[in-house]
Design an enzyme around this catalytic site. Structure first.
Site, mmCIF file in Angstrom:
data_model
loop_
_atom_site.group_PDB
_atom_site.id
_atom_site.type_symbol
_atom_site.label_atom_id
_atom_site.label_comp_id
_atom_site.label_asym_id
_atom_site.label_seq_id
_atom_site.Cartn_x
_atom_site.Cartn_y
_atom_site.Cartn_z
ATOM 1 N N TYR A 30 1.668 -2.365 6.373
ATOM 2 C CA TYR A 30 0.597 -1.357 6.271
ATOM 3 C C TYR A 30 0.610 -0.608 4.932
ATOM 4 C CZ TYR A 30 3.762 2.159 8.655
ATOM 5 O OH TYR A 30 4.766 2.996 9.054
ATOM 6 N N GLU A 31 -0.385 0.194 4.750
ATOM 7 C CA GLU A 31 -0.569 0.948 3.494
ATOM 8 C C GLU A 31 -0.667 -0.010 2.294
ATOM 9 O OE1 GLU A 31 -0.942 4.196 4.137
ATOM 10 O OE2 GLU A 31 -1.504 4.586 2.063
ATOM 11 N N GLY A 32 -1.335 -1.148 2.522
ATOM 12 C CA GLY A 32 -1.397 -2.219 1.519
ATOM 13 C C GLY A 32 -0.198 -3.126 1.680
ATOM 14 N N GLN A 51 0.625 -4.936 -2.980
ATOM 15 C CA GLN A 51 1.369 -4.087 -3.927
ATOM 16 C C GLN A 51 1.743 -4.890 -5.166
ATOM 17 O OE1 GLN A 51 1.653 -0.881 -3.224
ATOM 18 N NE2 GLN A 51 0.828 -1.194 -1.164
#
Lengths: 596, 596
Positions: free
Chosen positions: A441-443, A448
């Site tokens: 999650y969060e990319g 990244q």
């Protein structure tokens, strides 16, 4: 199952001795003397107690029972509601918040340590304050004065919580294609309609209200990412006197059945013409999100390290207690039928690997947090600009490398237990399942890596990289006369030379073929991560060398040596993999991927 | 969630084209023409159908519901009992068994492929026939004619199942310290008492009887591993006419709550003076176990590859279907709002990594199975001895490297799905949880590495290693004139030179310090594994080069190139890690491992 012990000693070492937090904090005009190490110690000590005594004890049951959904109502996992009350009453919820609206205005260098303890003792719980903090960051940076006054104070106290509503069933990484719509009303508000998924703590019974920040498209908005706006959509509408009004036209359709972080509710949120207010400018929704992105991505990295530390603590306890076979050099516990397994070299290799990643990760996350603090609190435009560039470069590494190494740590921490590591009661397999989400999650970590390689390296022809390189080289130069430190400095130098070479290699390759960026990205990020941790370990070693007769520093130096000798060399192979190029990725036609 | 598709085409390639199974089988006197490729194809096709149509469909529910325990009675997960019936009626249960007692006498080169499909479609289920086969192997090799006649036929047909009872709460790796006792009775049987844990399918309702092979100590047995004997202990006593008699004095006290393989029952077994019969000689229990160890350890490696293949199939389907963002080189699916994610280099890197490990693992497990077949079925003493040495060397690598790489594959297979990979319904996270056990049981991978490094490398001064090296060098020499193959042969040569150097380095180090063995072991095993897979990929490439215009071989060559360029170079870093030595593992006092 072992208890969670807050790693306060190491946090103090990192903050006070390695990064000289007192000096840093005093130098930042925006902090206005809000914090020093004494205050920090008090906050960390208090948080450590809550982590050990309140959050850790409900972590296993939270995993077994989970949060539950019935007819749109979500009941938080057993004990979570009380724990939330304790947590917010301790004042920890608004630690990093804007003092103008009741936040405590603390720097991320400190807040990051608090996050590590909260996430390490109970990641499913920790997501609640984490999401609230993220929503507050965006609201504080982009909301109107009216919205901020109306919502932030109750979010900082935790009376209300926050949620971030980005993903839709067909749109995760690619937010440009979302379908949720926002229709303007005559009163200046909007009616939001659409379905969002993967909304962490989007619905629950721990707080009185839940403030959603929702990405949606205005009528006639441009296609793609430039047509997205951000809206504040509260679960209960808020009257002008601050009291709660009627329920908004939104509901939680279901919660997901997940691999881990089961104590948390991951919600499908349906918006059926829910009333919302624009946050920031029209069509600037993604930019508003990016304000909190650097904080949240570092926060996700810290989640990994927190849970990895918990896994380590259990593994050490087990390795000291469990007896099995004899040491290769002869029996140690002669009064017993076997030796504690910590005598075995492979068990030591496992524990030392865990230590070196956890402590390296703690230092690196604090180092990155230092740049967040400079970017936010400095009154010097040059310093701010420099810090922003460092953040742009280092944030994807912090998110992905901390979480990738933390999964490795948790898998090792399970392996130390042998068969017992596979059994739920021991708690070690939960860390693996919980940490696994931090890579996603969060990319995703792939995203990244692409962000790092594409935008942050190739995109500016290595300009940001040069800043990091300069920072490391300044440190190396400062140790020129420190012969005792050569065992750490020389390998660091070699790792940095390799990284510089590899960086230029990828930049060169990408000129001819844009596929080279994504082909190199994941392993390049790891090569960078290993070098960055070598930098951290060299800095920690330099601080520790003069005090090598004290146990804490002795342990620090031993772990530094292990990292340099037994972990760092991995970059050599990974660099060769990067130089394998993109060609072999595209030789196979898509259709031929299907198993014949 | 994707269906499971039996990888029959690749199995045929490996068996028929790479290892020329027909020739091998014809050369082995003990096989007596029992099998050729035609028979093999029929068996594999039949098994593939059962895997896809019977076992895969009950895999998810098996995970969700699990096998359940109530008052000592274990009910297999939903659908498992019927599936078991189908499976045994197809005659698959006794495939590798001794024909004298009703087995089909098939070679492991073939049985291994069957195992891959069974385990790949449903690992929790697959453990039942796997444990039965293991018990049969020991019983067939060491049991008296009477025991064999009484038990083997019903075990081969699957009317009865088998279980292996080794571990006790305090004794896993270190079986020398077990406490279960066996008291001789006047009638030549024994009364077995003690508690065993982690007994896979130790109790269930799929078969009419369960035949346990139990390690226990006779009165006055020597201490340690030389005082352990093996006993056959049936759940129901068997009358002389073969009918079932009274229930034996043993019971299942509980089943474990596990991270994965939840469909299977992992039992605590209590023996309360249960009637049993000695298998093999007194105090030779461990040796009797080792008979089946090479088979079972290879089988565990194959479990990993099987589930990793299932994960790959799902990931490919998802990557072709899911659209998100545009290809770096420009839009591909211009009629859609985004491209299928398979266009992205990092997604291709993930899928190609999965392919290269799965196909490499399938080839390597078949290669090792070939040595098992030679050891078992050859009538040439030299060939048998050679095969035994190869097996001793390669079995720990097969067990640990296949399972370590399979976990990597499953983690990647989950990552391809982004957030959906974390959701149980999609099935990808189950593969991670299921595969995780393969690194732990049947001797942890750390123990495999120690066995390899200590007994199989240092213990004979590299003699076994030389045999493997010779095998690879013979192949390399045979391709001297094949210039088209140089792109595969040259990197293989380099990997083998590095491995030879590293092998000698560890042997040298170990002379002065026994800790060097365990310190080097895990990463050494991986360096060996990468070289061994390079050997497999070179062999597969050589076979494929002349047919490179056909899709199957084109894909094979593309995957070979990917492996050589993008995976193999990892060994360079790992070798440097090994040479980091053991010193830094022992610098830290035990007490200092505890978090301060």
């Amino acid at each position: 199952m072992a208890d969670y012990k807050a790693p306060l000693r190491d946090m103090r070492f990192v903050l006070d001795e390695v990064f000289e937090a007192d000096k840093l904090w005093a130098s930042l005009a925006g902090l206005e003397g809000a914090v020093d190490m004494e205050t920090a110690d008090a906050i960390l000590g208090e948080c450590g107690k809550i982590a050990s005594q309140v959050l850790a004890p409900i972590n296993r049951e939270g995993d077994e029972v989970g949060s539950t959904w019935k007819d749109g109502v979500v009941t938080a996992a057993p004990g979570f509601k009380d724990a939330y009350q304790t947590y917010v009453e301790a004042g920890l919820n608004g630690l990093g918040g804007n003092p103008e609206f009741g936040g405590m205005g603390m720097p991320k260098t400190l807040v990051g340590q608090v996050e590590e303890m909260v996430q390490g003792s109970n990641m499913a719980f920790g997501l609640a304050p984490m999401l609230t903090a993220g929503a507050c960051l965006s609201l504080n940076a982009h909301g109107s004065q009216e919205l901020k006054e109306k919502y932030l104070p109750n979010m900082y106290t935790g009376v209300w919580s926050g949620a971030m509503d980005l993903t839709e069933p067909h749109a995760g990484t690619d937010l440009g294609i979302i379908r949720t719509k926002a229709e303007p009303s005559a009163d200046g508000s909007y009616l939001v309609s659409g379905t969002k998924i993967f909304i962490t703590w989007g619905e629950h019974d721990m707080a009185e209200n839940i403030i959603h920040l929702v990405l949606a498209k205005l009528p006639n908005a441009p296609a793609g990412p430039k047509g997205i706006s951000l809206f504040l959509v509260p679960k209960f509408l808020v009257n002008d006197d601050g009291s709660l009004g009627e329920r908004n036209a939104m509901s939680c359709g279901s919660i997901e059945h997940k691999m881990g972080i089961k104590g948390s509710a991951t919600c499908v949120m349906n918006f059926d013409g829910a009333k919302g207010w624009l946050v920031g400018e029209e069509n600037q929704g993604l930019a508003c999100m990016f304000t909190m992105m650097n904080y949240e991505r570092l926060g996700v990295g810290i989640q990994g390290v927190g849970a990895a530390e918990a896994s380590y603590q259990n593994a050490v306890e087990y390795a000291l207690d469990r007896i099995q076979s004899r040491a290769p050099t002869g029996a140690v516990a002669k009064d017993k039928v076997a030796d504690p397994i910590i005598v075995h070299p492979d068990v030591r290799r496992m524990l030392m690997t865990m230590r070196s990643f956890n402590e390296g990760g703690r230092a690196f996350s604090t180092y990155v947090a230092g740049w967040l603090d400079r970017a936010k609190f400095s009154d010097n435009a040059e310093e701010k600009k420099h810090a922003d560039a460092m953040l742009a470069l280092l944030t994807p590494i912090a998110k992905a490398f901390l979480t990738d190494t933390s999964l490795e740590v948790a898998i090792i921490g399970q392996q130390v237990f042998g068969g017992h590591g596979f059994i739920r009661e021991w708690g070690q397999e939960q860390h693996v399942r919980d940490i696994r989400i931090t890579q996603i999650y969060e990319g995703t970590n792939g995203i990244q890596a692409l962000d790092l390689m594409g935008r942050k390296i190739v995109g500016n022809n290595g300009a940001f990289y040069k800043l990091f390189e300069q920072d490391v080289n300044d440190f190396i130069a400062s140790q020129a006369a420190n012969t005792a430190a050569a065992e750490f400095i020389e390998p660091l130098k070699a790792a940095m030379e390799n990284l510089a070479d590899l960086t230029q290699w990828v930049i060169d390759q990408a000129q001819g073929n844009p596929n080279e960026i994504g082909a190199a990205s994941l392993e390049y990020l790891h090569v960078f991560g290993y070098a960055a941790y070598a930098y951290m370990w060299a800095r920690m070693a330099v601080v520790s060398l003069p005090k090598a007769n004290e146990d804490f520093y002795k342990a620090k130096l031993a772990t530094a040596r292990f990292y340099i000798k037994r972990v760092l060399p991995r970059y050599i192979g990974l660099s060769a993999v990067v130089k394998g190029g993109s060609e072999s990725l595209y030789e196979l036609d898509e259709a031929l991927f299907v198993t014949a």
